[in-house]
Design a protein around this motif. Sequence first.
Motif, PDB file in Angstrom:
ATOM      1  N   ILE A  54       0.828  -1.209   0.000  1.00  0.00           N
ATOM      2  CA  ILE A  54       0.000   0.000   0.000  1.00  0.00           C
ATOM      3  C   ILE A  54       0.861   1.256   0.000  1.00  0.00           C
ATOM      4  O   ILE A  54       0.673   2.161  -0.828  1.00  0.00           O
ATOM      5  N   ASP A  55       1.813   1.360   0.922  1.00  0.00           N
ATOM      6  CA  ASP A  55       2.661   2.556   0.993  1.00  0.00           C
ATOM      7  C   ASP A  55       3.419   2.779  -0.307  1.00  0.00           C
ATOM      8  O   ASP A  55       3.545   3.917  -0.777  1.00  0.00           O
TER       9      ASP A  55
ATOM     10  N   VAL B  95       1.148   4.231  -2.980  1.00  0.00           N
ATOM     11  CA  VAL B  95       0.843   5.637  -2.695  1.00  0.00           C
ATOM     12  C   VAL B  95       2.031   6.511  -3.063  1.00  0.00           C
ATOM     13  O   VAL B  95       1.883   7.566  -3.704  1.00  0.00           O
ATOM     14  N   GLU B  96       3.231   6.080  -2.694  1.00  0.00           N
ATOM     15  CA  GLU B  96       4.433   6.858  -3.008  1.00  0.00           C
ATOM     16  C   GLU B  96       4.650   6.952  -4.515  1.00  0.00           C
ATOM     17  O   GLU B  96       5.221   7.936  -5.006  1.00  0.00           O
TER      18      GLU B  96
ATOM     19  N   THR C 220       0.904   0.429   7.606  1.00  0.00           N
ATOM     20  CA  THR C 220       0.857   1.508   6.629  1.00  0.00           C
ATOM     21  C   THR C 220       1.234   2.828   7.280  1.00  0.00           C
ATOM     22  O   THR C 220       1.109   3.001   8.497  1.00  0.00           O
TER      23      THR C 220
ATOM     24  N   SER D 108      -0.531   7.159   3.918  1.00  0.00           N
ATOM     25  CA  SER D 108      -1.390   6.185   3.242  1.00  0.00           C
ATOM     26  C   SER D 108      -2.749   6.093   3.913  1.00  0.00           C
ATOM     27  O   SER D 108      -3.792   6.069   3.248  1.00  0.00           O
ATOM     28  N   ARG D 109      -2.756   6.032   5.232  1.00  0.00           N
ATOM     29  CA  ARG D 109      -4.028   5.897   5.946  1.00  0.00           C
ATOM     30  C   ARG D 109      -4.913   7.116   5.735  1.00  0.00           C
ATOM     31  O   ARG D 109      -6.142   6.996   5.665  1.00  0.00           O
TER      32      ARG D 109
END
Length: 364
Positions: free
Chosen positions: A241-242, A245-246, A279, A283-284
């Motif tokens: 997930i991270d 997002v990055e 995360t 991200s959250r």
Amino acid sequence: MPDARTGPDPTPAERMLDVRTIYHEPTVPDSSRGAQVLTRWPDAERVVVDSHQAIPGLHGNAGAVKDWVRTKQTVLVLGEKKSLSARPNGRSADFIGPSTSNGCAMACSYCYVPRRKGFANPITVFTNIERILGYLERHARRQGPKPAPTQCDPVDWVYDLGENGDCSVDALVSDNVRDLVDLFGRLDGAKASFATKFVNRDLLAWEPRGGTRVRFSLMPEAMAKVHDLRTSRISERIAAIDDFVEAGYEVHLNLSPVILHEDWLAEWTELLDQVADGTSARSRAQLAAEIIFLTHNAGLHEVNLGWHPKAEEQLWRPDLQEGKRSHSGQDNVRYRAAWKGRWVQQLVDLVGERLPECRVRYAF
């Protein structure tokens, strides 16, 4: 060092696809995308078919149920998408866009596509990608600015591109998905969206520019081991997930299907804690979730008994389920309405408690 007798361990892509047979419509080799895919598996047997939708011995073949997983791994179908449309939706997306594929190399026990397509549903890739891209661009531009926020997105018109497959796996086969990500990276006011159960880190090198939403599908690990076959581990999806997002993607969660049993809430509590702990704050802060409880089907139940009966011990629960006619006219089973509303609210409340940054876009 790898064992000298066996060679290096196969990559995730190699484990997912070992294409031995390619069925294709007659004009496929004449297209640039068709030629690209055929070149990737030069030793595969090629079988010319009139239509990608009806292949004798593959679609609707009850005798192939025992080869369920092997078919998904070794067979590929290539054809052209004949009819293009963007259907209004309002749940996962504002529109369900014309797909660039159908079927999947993974083998989730609850997948609805086999109900529609027959006993085997390996990946079908549509090679007329230029026509599909053109249609999507024209459709998005015709919409103009979104007049008001919706639960799909506050600003952009959202197009679901992977209704009948998994775009992360499709990207192992052709550049169709990359072309779509590039398109929505430059379109103002429109966003692509797809759910996935496969972590394809090749996507991290692309340039989505915020124009693509990746929805990682999650369920408790114990359930995933039984039902999410040939997919990335739940821990691997959370760990990605991270990184996504990055890389410039919007990342949401697809909490589905929710399969009820005696300890289901405890399992979902553990899963949500894993997301919260695994995360970053960034991200959250951008997370949102869809919650979808299991819908099953008597026909799929019978098919599953032929290749994965263990799954049906959890999917087929007449003590908890009742019949329901779907919008497409199929006779399905769902959890009993008198109880389901309470269970849905319990999970929504649990998300608010364990992962408070994550808003629930819809739940049913």
